[in-house]
Structure formats: structure tokens, C-alpha cells
Design a protein around this motif. Structure first.
Motif, PDB file in Angstrom:
ATOM      1  N   CYS A   1       4.181  -7.802  41.326  1.00  0.00           N
ATOM      2  CA  CYS A   1       5.623  -7.429  41.392  1.00  0.00           C
ATOM      3  C   CYS A   1       5.640  -7.242  43.099  1.00  0.00           C
ATOM      4  O   CYS A   1       6.866  -7.000  43.653  1.00  0.00           O
ATOM      5  CB  CYS A   1       5.909  -6.281  40.776  1.00  0.00           C
ATOM      6  N   GLY A   2       4.682  -7.133  43.908  1.00  0.00           N
ATOM      7  CA  GLY A   2       5.046  -6.831  45.210  1.00  0.00           C
ATOM      8  C   GLY A   2       3.491  -6.711  45.903  1.00  0.00           C
ATOM      9  O   GLY A   2       2.652  -6.790  45.406  1.00  0.00           O
ATOM     10  N   ALA A   3       3.973  -6.226  47.426  1.00  0.00           N
ATOM     11  CA  ALA A   3       2.836  -6.118  48.244  1.00  0.00           C
ATOM     12  C   ALA A   3       3.521  -5.298  49.560  1.00  0.00           C
ATOM     13  O   ALA A   3       4.427  -5.322  49.852  1.00  0.00           O
ATOM     14  CB  ALA A   3       2.172  -7.344  48.658  1.00  0.00           C
ATOM     15  N   SER A   4       2.510  -4.533  49.997  1.00  0.00           N
ATOM     16  CA  SER A   4       2.528  -3.939  51.208  1.00  0.00           C
ATOM     17  C   SER A   4       1.625  -4.101  52.172  1.00  0.00           C
ATOM     18  O   SER A   4       0.521  -3.879  51.570  1.00  0.00           O
ATOM     19  CB  SER A   4       3.336  -2.424  51.106  1.00  0.00           C
TER      20      SER A   4
ATOM     21  N   ASP B   1      -9.165   0.028  43.627  1.00  0.00           N
ATOM     22  CA  ASP B   1      -8.444  -0.419  42.600  1.00  0.00           C
ATOM     23  C   ASP B   1      -7.934   0.821  41.561  1.00  0.00           C
ATOM     24  O   ASP B   1      -8.870   1.741  41.572  1.00  0.00           O
ATOM     25  CB  ASP B   1      -9.421  -1.453  41.550  1.00  0.00           C
ATOM     26  N   SER B   2      -6.664   0.661  41.015  1.00  0.00           N
ATOM     27  CA  SER B   2      -6.626   1.419  39.914  1.00  0.00           C
ATOM     28  C   SER B   2      -6.124   0.406  38.749  1.00  0.00           C
ATOM     29  O   SER B   2      -5.053  -0.109  39.054  1.00  0.00           O
ATOM     30  CB  SER B   2      -5.550   2.359  40.248  1.00  0.00           C
ATOM     31  N   ALA B   3      -6.825   0.216  37.975  1.00  0.00           N
ATOM     32  CA  ALA B   3      -6.538  -0.623  36.940  1.00  0.00           C
ATOM     33  C   ALA B   3      -5.392  -0.272  35.983  1.00  0.00           C
ATOM     34  O   ALA B   3      -4.553  -1.066  35.780  1.00  0.00           O
ATOM     35  CB  ALA B   3      -7.512  -0.986  36.013  1.00  0.00           C
ATOM     36  N   ASP B   4      -5.182   1.072  35.938  1.00  0.00           N
ATOM     37  CA  ASP B   4      -3.814   1.649  34.921  1.00  0.00           C
ATOM     38  C   ASP B   4      -3.689   2.896  35.944  1.00  0.00           C
ATOM     39  O   ASP B   4      -4.483   3.964  35.479  1.00  0.00           O
ATOM     40  CB  ASP B   4      -4.414   1.849  33.664  1.00  0.00           C
ATOM     41  N   LEU B   5      -2.356   3.232  36.425  1.00  0.00           N
ATOM     42  CA  LEU B   5      -2.202   4.426  36.828  1.00  0.00           C
ATOM     43  C   LEU B   5      -1.822   5.222  36.052  1.00  0.00           C
ATOM     44  O   LEU B   5      -1.804   6.602  36.539  1.00  0.00           O
ATOM     45  CB  LEU B   5      -0.760   3.937  37.961  1.00  0.00           C
ATOM     46  N   ILE B   6      -1.582   5.217  34.768  1.00  0.00           N
ATOM     47  CA  ILE B   6      -1.112   6.092  33.800  1.00  0.00           C
ATOM     48  C   ILE B   6      -2.422   6.893  33.580  1.00  0.00           C
ATOM     49  O   ILE B   6      -2.269   8.409  33.453  1.00  0.00           O
ATOM     50  CB  ILE B   6      -0.958   5.472  32.494  1.00  0.00           C
ATOM     51  N   THR B   7      -3.503   6.423  33.587  1.00  0.00           N
ATOM     52  CA  THR B   7      -4.838   7.008  33.309  1.00  0.00           C
ATOM     53  C   THR B   7      -5.544   7.577  34.514  1.00  0.00           C
ATOM     54  O   THR B   7      -6.551   8.134  34.493  1.00  0.00           O
ATOM     55  CB  THR B   7      -5.709   6.282  32.401  1.00  0.00           C
ATOM     56  N   ASP B   8      -5.040   7.110  35.679  1.00  0.00           N
ATOM     57  CA  ASP B   8      -5.776   7.106  36.787  1.00  0.00           C
ATOM     58  C   ASP B   8      -5.455   8.494  37.550  1.00  0.00           C
ATOM     59  O   ASP B   8      -4.257   8.784  37.675  1.00  0.00           O
ATOM     60  CB  ASP B   8      -5.541   6.220  38.096  1.00  0.00           C
ATOM     61  N   LEU B   9      -6.218   9.585  37.743  1.00  0.00           N
ATOM     62  CA  LEU B   9      -5.865  10.959  38.015  1.00  0.00           C
ATOM     63  C   LEU B   9      -6.274  11.189  39.778  1.00  0.00           C
ATOM     64  O   LEU B   9      -6.219  12.272  39.994  1.00  0.00           O
ATOM     65  CB  LEU B   9      -6.850  12.053  37.351  1.00  0.00           C
TER      66      LEU B   9
ATOM     67  N   GLY C   1       7.701   1.300  37.565  1.00  0.00           N
ATOM     68  CA  GLY C   1       7.290   0.150  36.724  1.00  0.00           C
ATOM     69  C   GLY C   1       5.930  -0.355  37.305  1.00  0.00           C
ATOM     70  O   GLY C   1       5.541  -1.512  36.594  1.00  0.00           O
ATOM     71  N   VAL C   2       5.093   0.294  38.123  1.00  0.00           N
ATOM     72  CA  VAL C   2       4.085  -0.291  38.760  1.00  0.00           C
ATOM     73  C   VAL C   2       3.008   0.253  37.922  1.00  0.00           C
ATOM     74  O   VAL C   2       2.724   1.681  37.744  1.00  0.00           O
ATOM     75  CB  VAL C   2       3.783   0.030  40.302  1.00  0.00           C
ATOM     76  N   ARG C   3       1.975  -0.551  37.248  1.00  0.00           N
ATOM     77  CA  ARG C   3       0.922   0.331  36.483  1.00  0.00           C
ATOM     78  C   ARG C   3      -0.476   0.022  37.020  1.00  0.00           C
ATOM     79  O   ARG C   3      -1.256   0.642  36.980  1.00  0.00           O
ATOM     80  CB  ARG C   3       0.853  -0.680  34.979  1.00  0.00           C
ATOM     81  N   ALA C   4      -0.366  -0.941  38.228  1.00  0.00           N
ATOM     82  CA  ALA C   4      -2.076  -1.373  38.640  1.00  0.00           C
ATOM     83  C   ALA C   4      -1.710  -1.520  40.070  1.00  0.00           C
ATOM     84  O   ALA C   4      -0.677  -2.108  40.741  1.00  0.00           O
ATOM     85  CB  ALA C   4      -2.508  -2.562  38.002  1.00  0.00           C
ATOM     86  N   VAL C   5      -2.676  -1.123  40.900  1.00  0.00           N
ATOM     87  CA  VAL C   5      -2.873  -1.324  42.332  1.00  0.00           C
ATOM     88  C   VAL C   5      -4.037  -1.902  42.684  1.00  0.00           C
ATOM     89  O   VAL C   5      -5.096  -1.358  42.317  1.00  0.00           O
ATOM     90  CB  VAL C   5      -2.176  -0.221  43.269  1.00  0.00           C
TER      91      VAL C   5
ATOM     92  N   TYR D   1       0.714  -4.804  44.052  1.00  0.00           N
ATOM     93  CA  TYR D   1       1.307  -3.954  43.045  1.00  0.00           C
ATOM     94  C   TYR D   1       1.117  -4.769  41.813  1.00  0.00           C
ATOM     95  O   TYR D   1       1.661  -5.892  42.066  1.00  0.00           O
ATOM     96  CB  TYR D   1       2.461  -3.427  43.398  1.00  0.00           C
ATOM     97  N   ALA D   2       1.108  -4.488  40.492  1.00  0.00           N
ATOM     98  CA  ALA D   2       1.073  -5.272  39.402  1.00  0.00           C
ATOM     99  C   ALA D   2       1.802  -4.411  38.466  1.00  0.00           C
ATOM    100  O   ALA D   2       1.727  -3.219  38.388  1.00  0.00           O
ATOM    101  CB  ALA D   2       0.020  -5.819  38.823  1.00  0.00           C
ATOM    102  N   VAL D   3       2.765  -5.140  37.478  1.00  0.00           N
ATOM    103  CA  VAL D   3       3.349  -4.432  36.247  1.00  0.00           C
ATOM    104  C   VAL D   3       2.691  -4.166  35.219  1.00  0.00           C
ATOM    105  O   VAL D   3       3.022  -3.213  34.332  1.00  0.00           O
ATOM    106  CB  VAL D   3       4.651  -5.194  36.156  1.00  0.00           C
TER     107      VAL D   3
END
Length: 205
Positions: free
Chosen positions: A11-14, A80-88, A101-105, A122-124
């Protein structure tokens, strides 16, 4: 800059160029980092960069912290963060990313003047980054770092040429002044230069 056109289904990059901040300015992650230049492919990714800078925590800063243990001139290990919902690790950043809407970085850093260069992808979808994504990102970072080094060398050469030109112009004026003194007072060029130096020091000019 549209890295998401190179790596499909992202979905994008920086990208950011960083300088070390704090005591000693050592790029070991402990002194902190300040961005010199930033660019993002989308407004949402730019906002995520702002959240990371504001909170001092996030994937790019974590990747920069890994530069101290990296092979000189080579990228640090990707963060890496494979899933930002579970990454603390980065609560504020992860919350903002998931809301956007970004789930992984995946963030990669490498040395570059004046300190470090990062590329964050960034990935959705969670867990969607592959080793190929890293390979392309490393290639982009390497080419960018090379361009930055070449620009730095070019600027240094221009500065040297300007300083040499100024020195030559100043030397021509000194030679003319020596000639005037020799013509008016006699003596040799060494004596004239000694007089010029004495007057320069006395008048602080």
C-alpha cells in the motif's frame, strides 16, 4: 517516490535521510535521530512517519538502532512487524497504522551521509512481505546511498574549487601590493611581504 509501483500488492512506502542527534552524535540508536529529508508515497504513510517521530518509537527508528551492529556500508537487519494488531513494541504507532488500514510493515536502514537512510514498506495484509521485497528495498537503498555520496563529493569538490579560486584572487592582490611597495620604497619582494604582514597584524585586517 512510488516504491509500491515496484513491489506489487503493497500500500505504500516512505524513505528518510537521518542525522544522529544527542551527545557525541554516534549512530548507535542511543543518541536518537533527527530526519534531514523525508518522503512518502501516500498521505497516510506520511502521517505514520509523523506518529513515529512524535512518539520516538517505530520501525524506522528501530532499524536505525540496528546500524551499530551492521557490517560497515551494508544495511542493518530488516525490522518487521508481520501483524501490527498483535505487535506490542510501538503501541501508538501500531494503533495509528491499523486505523489507517496498515497491517504489516518492514523497515530497512543503511549508513548514508549524514547518518542513515531508511526505507519503510507498508502492507494492508498481515504477513504479506517476502524476501524478494527486502531484496528490492536493499537495491533501492543502495542506489540512493550511492547517489547521496556522489552528491556529497560533488559539493565538496565545488567548495574546494571556490576556496582555491578565492585564495588565488587574494594572492594576486598581495602580489600587486608587494610590487607597489617595492616600487615606492625599494627593497625586495620578501621585505615588502614582511611589511604587509606586519601591517595586517597591527590593523587586524
Amino acid at each position: 517516490f512510488r516504491f509500491d509501483h515496484v513491489v506489487t500488492d503493497r500500500c505504500g512506502a516512505s524513505v528518510a535521510l537521518w542525522r544522529p542527534a544527542g551527545p557525541g552524535g554516534c549512530p548507535d540508536g542511543s543518541a536518537g535521530w533527527e530526519p534531514e529529508v523525508r518522503a512518502a508515497s501516500l498521505p497516510d504513510t506520511a502521517r505514520l512517519d509523523d506518529v513515529e517521530l512524535g512518539g520516538g518509537l517505530g520501525p524506522a527508528l528501530s532499524a536505525l538502532g540496528g546500524l551499530a551492529g551492521a557490517t560497515p556500508g551494508r544495511p542493518a537487519e530488516p525490522v518487521d512487524s508481520a501483524d501490527l494488531i498483535t505487535d506490542l513494541r510501538w503501541p501508538a504507532y501500531s494503533g495509528a497504522a491499523v486505523t489507517a488500514g496498515v497491517r504489516a510493515v518492514r523497515a530497512i536502514a543503511r549508513p548514508a551521509p549524514p547518518g542513515g537512510l531508511t526505507l519503510t514498506l507498508y502492507a494492508v495484509r498481515a504477513g504479506s512481505f517476502t524476501p524478494d521485497d527486502t531484496a528490492v528495498a536493499v537495491l533501492v537503498l543502495t542506489q540512493t546511498a550511492t547517489a547521496l555520496r556522489n552528491a556529497e563529493r560533488y559539493d565538496a569538490a565545488r567548495r574546494d574549487a571556490h576556496q582555491l579560486s578565492e585564495a588565488l584572487r587574494g594572492r594576486a592582490v598581495i602580489e600587486q601590493a608587494k610590487g607597489v611597495l617595492v616600487g615606492l620604497r625599494g627593497g625586495d619582494p620578501e621585505e615588502a611581504f614582511a611589511e604587509l604582514r606586519r601591517r595586517s597584524q597591527a590593523q587586524n585586517v
